[in-house]
Motif scaffolding. Structure first.
Motif, PDB file in Angstrom:
ATOM      1  N   ILE A 110     -25.688  -6.945  41.024  1.00 32.19           N
ATOM      2  CA  ILE A 110     -24.715  -7.679  40.216  1.00 32.19           C
ATOM      3  C   ILE A 110     -24.499  -7.031  38.848  1.00 32.19           C
ATOM      4  N   ILE A 111     -25.591  -6.783  38.120  1.00 27.41           N
ATOM      5  CA  ILE A 111     -25.457  -6.207  36.776  1.00 27.41           C
ATOM      6  C   ILE A 111     -24.819  -4.813  36.814  1.00 27.41           C
ATOM      7  N   PRO A 112     -25.290  -3.893  37.690  1.00 25.95           N
ATOM      8  CA  PRO A 112     -24.610  -2.590  37.772  1.00 25.95           C
ATOM      9  C   PRO A 112     -23.136  -2.711  38.178  1.00 25.95           C
ATOM     10  N   LEU A 113     -22.818  -3.694  39.050  1.00 21.56           N
ATOM     11  CA  LEU A 113     -21.417  -3.900  39.434  1.00 21.56           C
ATOM     12  C   LEU A 113     -20.577  -4.319  38.237  1.00 21.56           C
ATOM     13  N   LEU A 114     -21.104  -5.242  37.434  1.00 21.33           N
ATOM     14  CA  LEU A 114     -20.381  -5.682  36.230  1.00 21.33           C
ATOM     15  C   LEU A 114     -20.207  -4.527  35.251  1.00 21.33           C
ATOM     16  N   ILE A 115     -21.244  -3.707  35.125  1.00 22.97           N
ATOM     17  CA  ILE A 115     -21.162  -2.536  34.248  1.00 22.97           C
ATOM     18  C   ILE A 115     -20.107  -1.559  34.769  1.00 22.97           C
ATOM     19  N   THR A 116     -20.071  -1.371  36.085  1.00 25.69           N
ATOM     20  CA  THR A 116     -19.086  -0.474  36.690  1.00 25.69           C
ATOM     21  C   THR A 116     -17.669  -0.982  36.464  1.00 25.69           C
ATOM     22  N   ILE A 117     -17.486  -2.288  36.616  1.00 20.83           N
ATOM     23  CA  ILE A 117     -16.162  -2.886  36.356  1.00 20.83           C
ATOM     24  C   ILE A 117     -15.745  -2.662  34.911  1.00 20.83           C
ATOM     25  N   ALA A 118     -16.706  -2.848  33.991  1.00 18.79           N
ATOM     26  CA  ALA A 118     -16.414  -2.635  32.571  1.00 18.79           C
ATOM     27  C   ALA A 118     -16.047  -1.174  32.296  1.00 18.79           C
ATOM     28  N   LEU A 119     -16.785  -0.254  32.917  1.00 17.49           N
ATOM     29  CA  LEU A 119     -16.495   1.170  32.723  1.00 17.49           C
ATOM     30  C   LEU A 119     -15.127   1.541  33.287  1.00 17.49           C
ATOM     31  N   LYS A 120     -14.745   0.879  34.379  1.00 21.40           N
ATOM     32  CA  LYS A 120     -13.419   1.141  34.951  1.00 21.40           C
ATOM     33  C   LYS A 120     -12.336   0.594  34.035  1.00 21.40           C
ATOM     34  N   LYS A 121     -12.582  -0.584  33.473  1.00 19.10           N
ATOM     35  CA  LYS A 121     -11.612  -1.165  32.532  1.00 19.10           C
ATOM     36  C   LYS A 121     -11.447  -0.279  31.309  1.00 19.10           C
ATOM     37  N   LEU A 122     -12.559   0.339  30.889  1.00 19.94           N
ATOM     38  CA  LEU A 122     -12.524   1.234  29.733  1.00 19.94           C
ATOM     39  C   LEU A 122     -12.031   2.632  30.100  1.00 19.94           C
TER      40      LEU A 122
ATOM     41  N   TYR B  81     -13.508   4.860  31.787  1.00 21.18           N
ATOM     42  CA  TYR B  81     -14.534   5.902  31.818  1.00 21.18           C
ATOM     43  C   TYR B  81     -14.670   6.456  33.230  1.00 21.18           C
ATOM     44  N   ILE B  82     -14.449   5.566  34.225  1.00 22.98           N
ATOM     45  CA  ILE B  82     -14.444   5.998  35.621  1.00 22.98           C
ATOM     46  C   ILE B  82     -13.090   5.656  36.231  1.00 22.98           C
ATOM     47  N   SER B  83     -12.698   6.417  37.246  1.00 23.39           N
ATOM     48  CA  SER B  83     -11.378   6.222  37.856  1.00 23.39           C
ATOM     49  C   SER B  83     -11.408   5.235  39.017  1.00 23.39           C
ATOM     50  N   SER B  84     -12.576   5.099  39.672  1.00 26.90           N
ATOM     51  CA  SER B  84     -12.711   4.146  40.774  1.00 26.90           C
ATOM     52  C   SER B  84     -14.177   3.781  40.947  1.00 26.90           C
ATOM     53  N   PHE B  85     -14.437   2.776  41.800  1.00 25.34           N
ATOM     54  CA  PHE B  85     -15.810   2.327  42.019  1.00 25.34           C
ATOM     55  C   PHE B  85     -16.647   3.376  42.748  1.00 25.34           C
ATOM     56  N   HIS B  86     -15.984   4.322  43.411  1.00 26.09           N
ATOM     57  CA  HIS B  86     -16.712   5.375  44.108  1.00 26.09           C
ATOM     58  C   HIS B  86     -17.019   6.565  43.208  1.00 26.09           C
ATOM     59  N   MET B  87     -16.452   6.567  41.976  1.00 24.17           N
ATOM     60  CA  MET B  87     -16.721   7.617  40.988  1.00 24.17           C
ATOM     61  C   MET B  87     -16.637   9.007  41.623  1.00 24.17           C
ATOM     62  N   PRO B  88     -15.427   9.465  41.932  1.00 25.96           N
ATOM     63  CA  PRO B  88     -15.245  10.698  42.699  1.00 25.96           C
ATOM     64  C   PRO B  88     -15.757  11.979  42.047  1.00 25.96           C
ATOM     65  N   SER B  89     -15.799  12.022  40.713  1.00 25.36           N
ATOM     66  CA  SER B  89     -16.281  13.240  40.052  1.00 25.36           C
ATOM     67  C   SER B  89     -17.691  13.041  39.524  1.00 25.36           C
ATOM     68  N   LYS B  90     -18.448  14.126  39.459  1.00 27.14           N
ATOM     69  CA  LYS B  90     -19.848  14.019  39.009  1.00 27.14           C
ATOM     70  C   LYS B  90     -19.935  13.613  37.550  1.00 27.14           C
ATOM     71  N   GLU B  91     -18.909  13.923  36.759  1.00 26.28           N
ATOM     72  CA  GLU B  91     -18.918  13.564  35.339  1.00 26.28           C
ATOM     73  C   GLU B  91     -18.888  12.050  35.147  1.00 26.28           C
ATOM     74  N   GLU B  92     -18.254  11.337  36.082  1.00 28.15           N
ATOM     75  CA  GLU B  92     -18.135   9.887  35.968  1.00 28.15           C
ATOM     76  C   GLU B  92     -19.437   9.168  36.296  1.00 28.15           C
ATOM     77  N   ARG B  93     -20.368   9.856  36.927  1.00 25.44           N
ATOM     78  CA  ARG B  93     -21.540   9.191  37.486  1.00 25.44           C
ATOM     79  C   ARG B  93     -22.736   9.126  36.545  1.00 25.44           C
TER      80      ARG B  93
END
Length: 217
Positions: A63-75, A77-89
């Motif tokens: 849950i917490i990592p999912l919320l963090i991922t959603i926040a990073l996507k809103k900001l 920082y990442i383009s999708s939940f699968h984080m296609p590039s290594k820089e996003e991860r």
């Protein structure tokens, strides 16, 4: 790639997302590891402790990592939940490591539930795999999906060794799922074969790395 294969690959990637694998691994420990909690002879207290442990791990590592991922996507920082590039991860890896540590500390020192050492070992091994995955990701795009399913495969293999009984059906199903995930990641061109194999070996190896310690205690 036809549309059906693409949809199946995406569906598989979401259903078996690495965020859910720590919880799946903990459920496996309680069902097949001889740990009090979900067997026929468990007391209500044992079952309550099991549900509490799984719930805390689910909140901390899903849950917490999912919320963090959603926040990073809103900001953005990442383009999708699968984080296609290594820089996003990199940043999600760091946050997830802290979540693992938080779950470990909370269960071991704050609640003091007197849990089986295998549970703490599993959480620690998951944290180790995440840390190693972070450092590898800095220069190479290892498969996070395969790290997750590799860890679950590892814990079932470890339980088979500790119980002197091959858990054939759970192992067969888990390796089948691993193959399906690997196929899906290849179909989506998210990883190459080396990145997929490396991810599985990392998750599997981190779990089995302490097998000699566990079977001697």
């Amino acid at each position: 790639m036809d549309k059906f294969s693409q949809h199946l690959a995406r569906f598989t990637s979401y259903i078996f997302h690495p965020l859910f694998m720590p919880t799946n691994g903990m459920i496996v420990i309680y069902f097949f590891g001889g740990v009090s909690g979900f067997n026929t002879y468990s007391t209500d207290t044992d079952k309550s402790t099991a549900f509490l442990t799984i719930s805390i791990l689910f909140i901390a590592t899903s849950i917490i990592p999912l919320l963090i991922t959603i926040a990073l996507k809103k900001l953005k920082y990442i383009s999708s939940f699968h984080m296609p590039s290594k820089e996003e991860r990199s940043l999600p890896f760091i946050f997830t490591c802290f979540c693992y540590f938080g779950a470990y500390y909370f269960l071991k020192y704050y609640l003091d539930l007197n849990l089986n050492s295998l549970i703490f070992y599993f959480i620690f091994a998951g944290m180790l795999a995440t840390m190693l995955g972070f450092f590898i990701t800095l220069s190479w795009k290892i498969s996070i999906h395969m790290i997750g399913i590799g860890g679950v495969s590892g814990i079932i293999t470890l339980l088979s060794k500790m119980n002197d009984e091959v858990l054939l059906y759970p192992l067969s199903i888990t390796f089948l799922i691993a193959g399906l995930i690997a196929f899906s990641r290849l179909q989506l061109e998210a990883h190459n074969a080396k990145q997929i194999l490396a991810g599985f070996c990392l998750g599997f190896g981190c779990i089995l790395s302490g097998i000699f310690y566990l079977i001697s205690h």
